[in-house]
Design a protein around this motif. Structure first.
Motif, PDB file in Angstrom:
ATOM      1  N   LEU A  78       9.796 -44.191  24.753  1.00 56.94           N
ATOM      2  CA  LEU A  78       9.314 -42.811  24.734  1.00 56.94           C
ATOM      3  C   LEU A  78       9.541 -42.108  26.057  1.00 56.94           C
TER       4      LEU A  78
ATOM      5  N   ASP B  55       2.584 -46.079  26.941  1.00 58.36           N
ATOM      6  CA  ASP B  55       2.720 -45.158  28.062  1.00 58.36           C
ATOM      7  C   ASP B  55       3.608 -45.795  29.119  1.00 58.36           C
TER       8      ASP B  55
ATOM      9  N   THR C 264      -0.630 -49.639  25.107  1.00 64.53           N
ATOM     10  CA  THR C 264      -0.554 -49.057  23.781  1.00 64.53           C
ATOM     11  C   THR C 264      -1.960 -48.880  23.235  1.00 64.53           C
TER      12      THR C 264
ATOM     13  N   TYR D  99      -0.976 -43.152  17.960  1.00 63.06           N
ATOM     14  CA  TYR D  99       0.443 -42.988  17.685  1.00 63.06           C
ATOM     15  C   TYR D  99       0.685 -43.037  16.175  1.00 63.06           C
TER      16      TYR D  99
ATOM     17  N   TYR E  68       4.375 -37.953  19.498  1.00 65.25           N
ATOM     18  CA  TYR E  68       4.596 -37.483  20.869  1.00 65.25           C
ATOM     19  C   TYR E  68       3.358 -36.790  21.428  1.00 65.25           C
TER      20      TYR E  68
ATOM     21  N   ALA F 210       1.380 -39.685  22.750  1.00 64.07           N
ATOM     22  CA  ALA F 210       1.916 -40.139  24.037  1.00 64.07           C
ATOM     23  C   ALA F 210       1.433 -39.235  25.162  1.00 64.07           C
TER      24      ALA F 210
END
Length: 455
Positions: free
Chosen positions: A26, A59, A64, A68, A428, A431
């Protein structure tokens, strides 16, 4: 670049003993594993290589969690499949006896992982292909070079580092003499890795340098960008130096990553050139399609900023007085605007000046294409070009001033949901919120200096 047949010959001759299979995460970083050359050729090329699903839901610290589109824990930290794209296969001059290949992330049933950065871009390219169009892009990536090693920088908490040049060396020839050996090595080995360089020069911040590589189809450009960024870090480590691509290291000039982009028809003819309006000198040489494409950039600029400025630090660069854009505007050859129209004829293109050095190239370019398609599909009219000082203008909408504002605009954007899909929007956004939560939990040096004695 090399073919599978060339790799097979190199592995048989002992010239290559391992192949790194990587997927962009990401943050645009290359994550993956080193495989024995024979194993790669005999097995991985046929069936792919398994890797933990959390690679696409973390990240920058590799943390995690829920939120998400993919919850790695609920998925039991199982595997997705990395399917090598052999068109990206290359030898790495800075990594002895090693080849590298980028891979597409797929679910075990073979379907693409929609929020994988490479797939986010592919989706936009497929939308263009449905219209008989192709995207060509180039990126201008800046970095700051330091004489300290990465380990020394870490031990000093990234403070008091020594830049590799002492002054503003923008366009200077003599000013970069001291760093010529390492940047010459970078230039040479990038060419050997399949990147075609166009130009290189010092930049405004002490220690700052920019290399520009030849434009290519959008996916190839983003792949090369990711390889370049990884390779620079490895080369400077071997040279006892360190480098940062963060958008804003200190109060000086930030690191930018301007994106140049144009469209062609599938027969190779340019899309942006031609036409114009006799009563609009600012549209001279621009086709109606280009005008709609640029109008789409303005319409989506605030909503899509998250994909081009994904970190808390990104917005320190997008600040008044920082020689980075802050107002929603376009101009002909106007570097004060976030959307700059440059070139003429076949070379007519846009330069998108919002992304910083920390941008994920795949999502940054995908945002440009999606915004342009929004303008084309809705036949948006293009407002007059801004002439002169875009930094000082106060009568135009502003880019988001923070990551929090950017993620709110992104989540609420109808254009984002229509162009990218709600799963991608949610992924996103998660994130970005992970980045915000990490920053909110951190006590900064500024807080200590301000409050240790006096509060």
């Amino acid at each position: 670049m090399i073919t599978v047949e060339q790799l097979r010959e190199d592995v048989s001759a002992g010239a290559v003993d391992n192949v790194i299979v990587v997927v962009p995460d990401l943050q645009g970083r290359l994550q993956g594993s080193r495989l024995d050359g024979h194993h790669f050729l005999d097995d991985t090329l046929r069936v792919g290589f398994p890797a933990c699903v959390y690679l696409l839901a973390t990240d920058v610290e590799m943390n995690t969690g829920p939120g998400y589109a993919l919850d790695a824990a609920r998925a039991g930290f199982g595997d997705l499949l990395l399917v090598p794209d052999v068109a990206t296969l290359r030898r790495l001059p800075w990594d002895e006896d090693t080849a590298l290949v980028l891979a597409d992330a797929r679910w075990p049933d073979g379907t693409p992982v929609p929020f994988a950065p490479r797939q986010v871009l592919r989706t936009q390219l497929d939308r263009l292909a449905d219209r008989g169009l192709l995207a060509f892009a180039g990126t201008e990536l800046e970095f700051l070079l330091f004489t300290d090693t990465f380990r020394q920088a870490h031990e000093r908490d990234y403070r008091g580092l020594v830049t590799a040049t002492r002054h503003n060396v923008d366009y200077s020839v003599a000013g970069v003499t001291e760093i010529d050996p390492v940047v010459r090595r970078i230039r040479r080995e990038m060419r050997q890795a399949g990147l075609r360089m166009e130009s290189a020069r010092g930049e405004c911040h002490p220690g700052q340098y920019e290399m520009v590589f030849r434009y290519a189809d959008a996916l190839t450009t983003c792949d090369n960008h990711a390889v370049y960024k990884t390779g620079v870090r490895q080369i400077v480590t071997q040279e006892g130096l360190s480098v940062t691509f963060m958008a804003k290291y200190d109060a000086g000039e930030g690191n930018s990553c301007h994106v140049h982009l144009s469209l062609r028809h599938v027969d190779g003819t340019p899309v942006f050139a031609g036409g114009g309006s006799p009563d609009r000198p600012d549209l001279a040489g621009m086709s109606p399609t280009m005008a709609h494409f640029v109008a789409g950039q303005l319409a989506c600029l605030r909503d899509f900023t998250l994909l081009q400025a994904p970190n808390v630090n990104s917005y320190k660069r997008l600040a008044p007085g920082s020689f980075a854009p802050t107002a929603v505007a376009w101009g002909r050859d106007n570097r004060m605007c976030p959307i700059r129209v440059v070139g003429e004829g076949d070379s007519l293109r846009i330069e998108h000046r919002v992304p910083g050095g920390d941008a994920n190239p795949y999502t940054a370019v995908a945002a440009v294409i999606a915004a342009g398609l929004h303008g084309i599909e809705h036949k948006l009219p293009l407002e007059p070009a801004l002439v002169g000082d875009a930094f000082g203008t106060t009568d135009r909408p502003r880019l988001p001033a923070s990551l929090a504002e950017a993620v709110s605009l992104w989540e609420a954007s109808e254009a984002a949901h229509m162009g990218f899909g709600s799963d991608v929007v949610a992924h996103y956004a998660a994130a970005a919120r992970a980045e915000l939560d990490a920053f909110a939990a951190t006590v900064t040096d500024w807080e200590r200096r301000r409050g240790f004695e006096r509060l």
